[in-house]
Write a protein that holds these residues in place. Structure first.
Motif, PDB file in Angstrom:
ATOM      1  N   GLU A   6     -19.273  -1.895  20.630  1.00 33.17           N
ATOM      2  CA  GLU A   6     -18.382  -2.795  21.426  1.00 33.17           C
ATOM      3  C   GLU A   6     -18.760  -4.274  21.391  1.00 33.17           C
ATOM      4  O   GLU A   6     -17.790  -5.140  21.693  1.00 33.17           O
ATOM      5  CB  GLU A   6     -18.246  -2.230  22.791  1.00 33.17           C
ATOM      6  CG  GLU A   6     -17.664  -0.734  22.882  1.00 33.17           C
ATOM      7  CD  GLU A   6     -16.350  -0.693  22.564  1.00 33.17           C
ATOM      8  OE1 GLU A   6     -15.670  -1.681  22.843  1.00 33.17           O
ATOM      9  OE2 GLU A   6     -15.738   0.199  21.586  1.00 33.17           O
ATOM     10  N   GLN A   7     -19.903  -4.589  21.140  1.00 31.71           N
ATOM     11  CA  GLN A   7     -20.417  -5.990  20.988  1.00 31.71           C
ATOM     12  C   GLN A   7     -20.672  -6.363  19.657  1.00 31.71           C
ATOM     13  O   GLN A   7     -21.603  -5.523  19.081  1.00 31.71           O
ATOM     14  CB  GLN A   7     -21.547  -6.170  21.962  1.00 31.71           C
ATOM     15  CG  GLN A   7     -22.163  -7.676  21.924  1.00 31.71           C
ATOM     16  CD  GLN A   7     -23.327  -7.548  22.558  1.00 31.71           C
ATOM     17  OE1 GLN A   7     -23.785  -6.753  23.316  1.00 31.71           O
ATOM     18  NE2 GLN A   7     -24.142  -8.899  22.561  1.00 31.71           N
ATOM     19  N   SER A   8     -20.288  -7.332  19.082  1.00 26.02           N
ATOM     20  CA  SER A   8     -20.430  -7.875  17.669  1.00 26.02           C
ATOM     21  C   SER A   8     -20.350  -9.093  17.361  1.00 26.02           C
ATOM     22  O   SER A   8     -18.994  -9.730  17.589  1.00 26.02           O
ATOM     23  CB  SER A   8     -19.282  -6.848  16.671  1.00 26.02           C
ATOM     24  OG  SER A   8     -19.505  -7.364  15.581  1.00 26.02           O
ATOM     25  N   GLN A   9     -21.329  -9.532  17.072  1.00 29.92           N
ATOM     26  CA  GLN A   9     -21.218 -11.266  17.015  1.00 29.92           C
ATOM     27  C   GLN A   9     -20.571 -11.693  15.654  1.00 29.92           C
ATOM     28  O   GLN A   9     -20.082 -12.747  15.370  1.00 29.92           O
ATOM     29  CB  GLN A   9     -22.493 -11.730  17.046  1.00 29.92           C
ATOM     30  CG  GLN A   9     -23.311 -11.450  18.093  1.00 29.92           C
ATOM     31  CD  GLN A   9     -23.143 -12.468  19.154  1.00 29.92           C
ATOM     32  OE1 GLN A   9     -22.671 -13.678  18.953  1.00 29.92           O
ATOM     33  NE2 GLN A   9     -23.159 -11.966  20.525  1.00 29.92           N
ATOM     34  N   GLU A  15     -13.806  -9.935  10.144  1.00 28.64           N
ATOM     35  CA  GLU A  15     -12.286  -9.703   9.796  1.00 28.64           C
ATOM     36  C   GLU A  15     -11.771 -10.748   8.974  1.00 28.64           C
ATOM     37  O   GLU A  15     -10.533 -10.681   8.376  1.00 28.64           O
ATOM     38  CB  GLU A  15     -11.886  -9.406  11.331  1.00 28.64           C
ATOM     39  CG  GLU A  15     -12.069  -7.997  11.603  1.00 28.64           C
ATOM     40  CD  GLU A  15     -11.940  -7.808  13.271  1.00 28.64           C
ATOM     41  OE1 GLU A  15     -11.355  -8.891  13.976  1.00 28.64           O
ATOM     42  OE2 GLU A  15     -12.183  -6.695  13.762  1.00 28.64           O
ATOM     43  N   LEU A  16     -12.029 -11.751   9.254  1.00 29.46           N
ATOM     44  CA  LEU A  16     -11.781 -13.304   8.683  1.00 29.46           C
ATOM     45  C   LEU A  16     -11.588 -12.943   7.210  1.00 29.46           C
ATOM     46  O   LEU A  16     -10.702 -13.402   6.415  1.00 29.46           O
ATOM     47  CB  LEU A  16     -12.290 -14.474   9.371  1.00 29.46           C
ATOM     48  CG  LEU A  16     -12.128 -15.837   8.440  1.00 29.46           C
ATOM     49  CD1 LEU A  16     -10.702 -16.340   8.764  1.00 29.46           C
ATOM     50  CD2 LEU A  16     -12.900 -17.032   8.927  1.00 29.46           C
ATOM     51  N   ARG A  19      -9.487 -10.445   6.012  1.00 32.08           N
ATOM     52  CA  ARG A  19      -7.946 -10.882   6.082  1.00 32.08           C
ATOM     53  C   ARG A  19      -7.729 -12.068   4.734  1.00 32.08           C
ATOM     54  O   ARG A  19      -6.794 -11.688   4.056  1.00 32.08           O
ATOM     55  CB  ARG A  19      -7.578 -11.750   7.257  1.00 32.08           C
ATOM     56  CG  ARG A  19      -6.124 -12.006   7.669  1.00 32.08           C
ATOM     57  CD  ARG A  19      -5.946 -12.157   9.150  1.00 32.08           C
ATOM     58  NE  ARG A  19      -6.555 -13.276   9.580  1.00 32.08           N
ATOM     59  CZ  ARG A  19      -7.590 -13.256  10.531  1.00 32.08           C
ATOM     60  NH1 ARG A  19      -7.884 -11.934  11.032  1.00 32.08           N
ATOM     61  NH2 ARG A  19      -8.277 -14.332  10.873  1.00 32.08           N
ATOM     62  N   MET A  20      -8.864 -13.044   4.651  1.00 33.07           N
ATOM     63  CA  MET A  20      -8.443 -13.864   3.300  1.00 33.07           C
ATOM     64  C   MET A  20      -8.656 -13.138   2.126  1.00 33.07           C
ATOM     65  O   MET A  20      -7.646 -13.321   1.224  1.00 33.07           O
ATOM     66  CB  MET A  20      -9.768 -14.758   3.266  1.00 33.07           C
ATOM     67  CG  MET A  20      -9.658 -15.800   4.798  1.00 33.07           C
ATOM     68  SD  MET A  20     -10.804 -16.793   5.045  1.00 33.07           S
ATOM     69  CE  MET A  20     -10.685 -18.106   3.689  1.00 33.07           C
ATOM     70  N   ASP A  21      -9.448 -11.965   2.066  1.00 34.07           N
ATOM     71  CA  ASP A  21      -9.385 -11.148   0.610  1.00 34.07           C
ATOM     72  C   ASP A  21      -8.155 -10.441   0.503  1.00 34.07           C
ATOM     73  O   ASP A  21      -7.679 -10.442  -0.489  1.00 34.07           O
ATOM     74  CB  ASP A  21     -10.748 -10.268   0.677  1.00 34.07           C
ATOM     75  CG  ASP A  21     -11.658 -10.711   0.144  1.00 34.07           C
ATOM     76  OD1 ASP A  21     -11.725 -11.767  -0.322  1.00 34.07           O
ATOM     77  OD2 ASP A  21     -12.928 -10.230   0.006  1.00 34.07           O
ATOM     78  N   GLY A  22      -7.707 -10.144   1.886  1.00 36.52           N
ATOM     79  CA  GLY A  22      -6.332  -9.261   1.757  1.00 36.52           C
ATOM     80  C   GLY A  22      -5.184 -10.306   1.199  1.00 36.52           C
ATOM     81  O   GLY A  22      -4.372  -9.861   0.370  1.00 36.52           O
ATOM     82  N   GLU A  23      -5.068 -11.463   1.670  1.00 33.12           N
ATOM     83  CA  GLU A  23      -4.090 -12.436   1.130  1.00 33.12           C
ATOM     84  C   GLU A  23      -4.287 -12.811  -0.507  1.00 33.12           C
ATOM     85  O   GLU A  23      -3.158 -12.834  -1.052  1.00 33.12           O
ATOM     86  CB  GLU A  23      -4.101 -13.803   1.969  1.00 33.12           C
ATOM     87  CG  GLU A  23      -3.772 -13.491   3.456  1.00 33.12           C
ATOM     88  CD  GLU A  23      -3.604 -14.467   4.392  1.00 33.12           C
ATOM     89  OE1 GLU A  23      -3.171 -15.638   3.758  1.00 33.12           O
ATOM     90  OE2 GLU A  23      -3.380 -14.495   5.607  1.00 33.12           O
TER      91      GLU A  23
END
Length: 159
Positions: A6-9, A15-16, A19-23
């Motif tokens: 639940e805690q993740s630095q 995720e960023l 998302r960039m790889d996905g684009e």
């Protein structure tokens, strides 16, 4: 026990990047290229520029482990982007581009350059460039490795 995930630095960074790889992956989808992932591009370009290599040579060329590259080569082989042939000895395999990937290398090189230009453009909008963050993290890890940092925090946590 509470859920430690639940805690993740790092979640936001992972995720960023995803998302960039996905684009970037959308660029391949737009061109109806099946099986190509953004994470394959560096290896495919290296094989195009340097010619067939063993998995060990390819791993060394891009700074990855043999195990990691072996798994990636298996994925690229399944996608029809590379093939493997026996190497000089029974333990090694040479990785070569397929006709499918040979047709893609110009696009991949252009996409790489366009991605770098987009990152430069993005960094110009930021008060602290991402590339500087990476250099700063690398310098801190030279002073004290991530392994050391994690194991220090583990001491006393788990017997």
């Amino acid at each position: 026990m509470d859920d430690p995930t639940e805690q993740s630095q790092w979640r936001a960074l992972h995720e960023l990047l995803a998302r960039m790889d996905g684009e970037i992956g959308r660029i391949y989808s737009d061109r109806q290229i099946q099986g190509l992932k953004p994470t394959y591009v560096r290896e495919l370009l290296q094989l195009h520029l340097r010619g067939p290599m063993t998995i060990t040579e390819l791993a060394e060329a891009i700074g990855r482990t043999h195990s990691a590259l072996s798994q990636k080569v298996a994925g690229m082989r399944s996608a029809g982007l590379v093939r493997t042939v026996p190497g000089a000895d029974a333990r090694s395999k040479r990785v070569t581009l397929t006709a499918k990937s040979k047709k893609l290398v110009e696009l991949l090189a252009a996409e790489w350059r366009a991605t770098e230009a987009a990152i430069t453009e993005l960094e110009a909008e930021l008060p602290y460039p991402m590339t500087q963050v990476v250099r700063d993290v690398e310098a801190a890890l030279e002073r004290k490795s991530f392994y050391q940092r994690v194991t220090e925090h583990l001491e006393g946590e788990v017997e």
